[in-house]
Design an enzyme around this catalytic site. Sequence first.
Site, short mmCIF file in Angstrom:
data_model
loop_
_atom_site.label_atom_id
_atom_site.label_comp_id
_atom_site.label_asym_id
_atom_site.label_seq_id
_atom_site.Cartn_x
_atom_site.Cartn_y
_atom_site.Cartn_z
N PHE A 56 -7.52 18.75 -77.33
CA PHE A 56 -8.34 19.15 -78.47
C PHE A 56 -7.62 20.24 -79.27
O PHE A 56 -7.54 20.20 -80.51
CB PHE A 56 -9.69 19.64 -77.96
CG PHE A 56 -10.69 20.01 -79.02
CD1 PHE A 56 -10.75 19.33 -80.22
CD2 PHE A 56 -11.60 21.03 -78.79
CE1 PHE A 56 -11.69 19.66 -81.19
CE2 PHE A 56 -12.55 21.36 -79.75
CZ PHE A 56 -12.59 20.68 -80.95
N LYS A 103 -2.98 19.27 -86.84
CA LYS A 103 -3.58 18.73 -88.06
C LYS A 103 -3.96 19.82 -89.05
O LYS A 103 -3.70 19.70 -90.25
CB LYS A 103 -4.81 17.90 -87.72
CG LYS A 103 -5.48 17.27 -88.94
CD LYS A 103 -6.66 16.39 -88.57
CE LYS A 103 -7.29 15.76 -89.80
NZ LYS A 103 -8.45 14.90 -89.45
N HIS A 104 -4.59 20.88 -88.56
CA HIS A 104 -5.13 21.91 -89.45
C HIS A 104 -4.34 23.22 -89.44
O HIS A 104 -4.08 23.81 -90.49
CB HIS A 104 -6.59 22.20 -89.08
CG HIS A 104 -7.48 21.02 -89.14
ND1 HIS A 104 -7.85 20.42 -90.32
CD2 HIS A 104 -8.08 20.28 -88.14
CE1 HIS A 104 -8.64 19.39 -90.08
NE2 HIS A 104 -8.79 19.27 -88.76
N HIS A 108 -4.64 18.87 -81.23
CA HIS A 108 -5.08 18.18 -82.44
C HIS A 108 -5.40 19.18 -83.55
O HIS A 108 -4.98 19.01 -84.70
CB HIS A 108 -6.31 17.32 -82.12
CG HIS A 108 -6.97 16.73 -83.32
ND1 HIS A 108 -6.51 15.59 -83.94
CD2 HIS A 108 -8.06 17.13 -84.04
CE1 HIS A 108 -7.28 15.31 -84.98
NE2 HIS A 108 -8.23 16.23 -85.07
N GLU A 109 -6.15 20.21 -83.21
CA GLU A 109 -6.57 21.18 -84.23
C GLU A 109 -5.37 21.95 -84.78
O GLU A 109 -5.31 22.21 -85.99
CB GLU A 109 -7.61 22.14 -83.64
CG GLU A 109 -8.95 21.48 -83.33
CD GLU A 109 -9.61 20.88 -84.57
OE1 GLU A 109 -9.67 21.56 -85.60
OE2 GLU A 109 -10.06 19.72 -84.48
N HIS A 167 -15.15 24.32 -83.37
CA HIS A 167 -14.50 23.02 -83.55
C HIS A 167 -13.10 23.24 -84.12
O HIS A 167 -12.13 22.71 -83.61
CB HIS A 167 -15.34 22.14 -84.48
CG HIS A 167 -14.83 20.74 -84.60
ND1 HIS A 167 -15.59 19.69 -85.10
CD2 HIS A 167 -13.63 20.19 -84.31
CE1 HIS A 167 -14.88 18.57 -85.09
NE2 HIS A 167 -13.68 18.85 -84.64
#
Length: 275
Positions: A137, A144-145, A140-141, A83
């Site tokens: 995906f 954001k992270h 986003h990862e 994830h």
Amino acid sequence: MLSLSAIPILFLLQFTIFISSTPFNHASGAIIFHTKDGQEQREFDYFKLALQWPGTVCKGTRHCCSSNGCCNRSGAFGDFTIHGLWPDYNDGTWPACCNGKIFDEKEILTLLDPLKKYWPSLSCSSPSTCHGSKGSFWAHEWEKHGTCSYPVAHDEYNYFLTTLNVYFKYNVTKVLNDAGYLPSNTEKYPLGGIISAIQNAFHATPSFGCKKGAVEELYLCFYKDFKPRDCAESHSQNGIISSRSSCPKYVSLPAYEPKARIFEFADSSRQYLSA
């Protein structure tokens, strides 16, 4: 076809070089990040590797699209898939969107094969990015992270490479399979036994998220040098260290069973039936 046991050799060689050359100065003052709206965020405390169990996640698929791994079967669905690798704080909060760097897939072209297999999107949705738009995906990862992973991961490529290497090195699927915890649509397993198997292998306690009694997410936690640590959180209200879980005492690991679904492509009103 790539296998989880065959890939790590090359990656782990690069991983060892990268980690050994990365400075970790825990005694110095924390790095301060500034978000696009000027808010300050301090350097993270530890990493959380978030893994998804496709057999559980894909049961919730309501419609299909070309990017949904539950439909195109591009992922390693007998394994936990990635994830994300999340920088977290010890108090249970986390930094997010730490700079203005925008995801660029060209930066990770050499990693696309393992990413598609072991880090697939299990949804048709386009998650939000840090710039007010929708993206993939991976976008986003990273935004954001990944942007909050400095000084361990210095850029987009190193963030994805590092995540793959941690995933390969701490192969939780193999640990569970070796302990007899195999994908099944009939068996239920003691959560305590699953936790013990991981503790014995990695000498740290994981945490879990479940949906209707089935394991949906599994979290492995690491210090900044990627030595395992317990996934425990300090709650500021009472100072008690605990590991929260939405799982019952006995859980399932559903087998992935692809079914015939309708593909809906945004650029066409036609529908295609996939076996």
